[in-house]
Design an enzyme around this catalytic site. Structure first.
Site, mmCIF file in Angstrom:
data_model
loop_
_atom_site.group_PDB
_atom_site.id
_atom_site.type_symbol
_atom_site.label_atom_id
_atom_site.label_comp_id
_atom_site.label_asym_id
_atom_site.label_seq_id
_atom_site.Cartn_x
_atom_site.Cartn_y
_atom_site.Cartn_z
ATOM 1 N N CYS A 1 0.840 -1.209 0.000
ATOM 2 C CA CYS A 1 0.000 0.000 0.000
ATOM 3 C C CYS A 1 0.870 1.252 0.000
ATOM 4 O O CYS A 1 1.445 1.614 1.022
ATOM 5 C CB CYS A 1 -0.915 0.001 1.222
ATOM 6 S SG CYS A 1 -1.925 1.493 1.369
ATOM 7 N N CYS B 1 -0.386 4.172 2.185
ATOM 8 C CA CYS B 1 -0.084 3.971 3.602
ATOM 9 C C CYS B 1 1.386 4.238 3.910
ATOM 10 O O CYS B 1 1.727 4.873 4.898
ATOM 11 C CB CYS B 1 -0.388 2.523 4.017
ATOM 12 S SG CYS B 1 -2.001 1.930 3.482
ATOM 13 N N ASP B 2 2.266 3.725 3.083
ATOM 14 C CA ASP B 2 3.664 3.587 3.491
ATOM 15 C C ASP B 2 4.670 4.473 2.759
ATOM 16 O O ASP B 2 5.834 4.519 3.153
ATOM 17 C CB ASP B 2 4.084 2.117 3.331
ATOM 18 C CG ASP B 2 3.286 1.195 4.256
ATOM 19 O OD1 ASP B 2 2.801 1.683 5.292
ATOM 20 O OD2 ASP B 2 3.160 0.002 3.936
#
Lengths: 310, 310
Positions: free
Chosen positions: A135, A138-139
């Site tokens: 993701c 997200c990251d």
């Protein structure tokens, strides 16, 4: 109508736990079924920086724990059980468990989640959260000034490769074919970006690293092997719905993801869905949780409908 | 296209702050405009037990603070300013501020929120969170074994009165007319519930109590005054959208609430909405936050559309 439960929630990730929290606080006769540990996908998420309310972020395991403890505080009944099949047609929903038990409920919230498609190669699972990610939203910010690779050639992979160049110093896209599947305009943007390089006709055979990702082992279509030093690997080759036990003939779905309206109602009366199992664009912890709350409140309204009697 | 911003977010409650968190982490050129302090409605919410991740609950002020700190950690630019008008037609969105400044942006997330309709009587505002509540879903469990009153006669008021009897020992519904507006079946349920009493043709003129609600002052249509001892007052007479600065001729809306699709896109291209300003059934902190994330990701996709050029 007499049933075991007013609401059965299937799945104990953020969507299911939030649905459970709301249902327990509303004093419904509710049961949450979870086949493994609480938390779903987030328990394998090393660090979550974008769930609102935690300025320094927290581990996925920790967040799952907190959500479960909160639901437990309001006496949410939970059960570790494998669901093997469901019958969601008609007013009494039937939930068949692996041990032979059949539960009945007036409403169901499906929160079985989804999972990223994995490469299925050595080192991958071991290094999730330690350089392996599924993701970019997200990251990405964890990879500031690092060299990383993106695996995949579809729209998501190429768009996220572009996005990742805002952080990473270099992004190498590795694709098993000699051209991308992504739409032309996105391809052009990626080709024009001097932080992105491409390696064609090549698969990743292993992710290397002791405590963190250090490199990936590659093999091209002629069998030639090589190694590429990277500090991050974004595997962006799709997401799969956890729908194996769902009666897809009773639920409208797209590519196996459950279609809902904005109030999280599925095509089957009395059945709601929430979280990553839903057909939608955005799969993040916070909107999964939000959908869990909305789904339970839709279940409550359904239970109060004039035509229904307990 | 050159504009000041890629995204301007209007409103700094949970929806706006989450939209801002996601936008800042994605490194958009983003600005969040907030006219007061961060947090919106939740800052006046004494205690929040149903935002997932906080097992013991937390104050609304505290949650707002944490959300703001998290967005600030990713360098979200914010500005205290009163928006006076917006032009959301066309590719360049114009945001006019009270001080005469005009900002331009390619996309806008509207997160201006809503507010409960208040009675507007002495003691009401002072005792919010100290016995005065506008949300039964949020606060019902705080009133276990207490005597409370519900003000209102519509569907929400009567349904929530029934819901509140799961917790409160007695619920007195006070209505200014001699019959309820709620649908017949809901009325019948309420009349059959022996924990619910009704006082007709009566208005509340004051909420009494020093540190907490102790009683309400009533006056019936003949002018007769009385006092009712209660420990809680649920004012359930409607919710109003904070839409005063929005160009409602440019946005599809229902009763002044903005209509969106599931990806939080409004009828105006490049304009998203999130949180309580949206036309929807459920207005809770967690789904407001979830919608903020979804709205920003919709804005990102819009910015990447092939036909658009910066």
């Amino acid at each position: 109508m007499t049933t075991d439960y007013q609401l059965v929630i299937i799945g104990g990730g953020p969507a299911g736990l939030t649905a459970g929290l709301y249902a327990a606080r509303a004093k419904l006769r509710v049961l949450l079924l979870e086949k493994g540990i609480h938390g779903g996908q987030i328990t394998v998420t090393d660090w979550i920086d974008n769930y609102p309310g935690f300025p320094d972020g927290l581990s996925g395991f920790d967040l799952a724990d907190k959500m479960a403890a909160q639901a437990a505080r309001f006496d949410l009944e939970t059960k570790n059980a494998n669901v093997v099949s469901l019958d969601l047609a008609g007013p009494v929903k039937k939930i068949n468990l692996e041990d032979g038990l059949q539960l009945t409920s007036q409403t169901v919230v499906i929160a079985t989640g989804a999972r990223p498609t994995q490469l299925g190669i050595p080192g991958e699972t071991e290094l999730i959260g330690k350089g392996v990610s599924y993701c970019a939203t997200c990251d990405a910010p964890f990879y500031r000034n690092l060299e990383i690779s993106v695996i995949g050639g579809g729209n998501t992979a190429v768009q996220e490769a572009i996005h990742l160049t805002k952080f990473a110093s270099k992004v190498t896209v590795i694709h098993r074919r000699d051209q991308l599947r992504a739409t032309k305009v996105i391809q052009e943007k990626a080709f024009a970006n001097d932080r992105i390089e491409f390696i064609w006709d090549t698969v990743v055979t292993e992710i290397l690293g002791d405590k963190e990702v250090e490199a990936i082992a590659l093999q091209n279509k002629n069998g030639k092997k090589s190694t590429l030093a990277v500090q991050g690997v974004f595997v962006l080759i799709g997401v799969r719905p956890n729908n194996e036990v769902l009666p897809l003939d009773q639920l409208e779905h797209k590519n196996g993801f459950i279609v809902t309206d904005k109030e999280m109602r599925t095509s089957a009366p009395g059945v709601m869905a929430a979280g990553d199992i839903c057909w939608k664009e955005v799969r993040q912890v916070v909107n999964a949780a939000g959908e869990g709350a909305v789904a339970t409140l839709a279940a409550e309204r359904y239970l109060e409908e004039p035509s229904r009697k307990e």
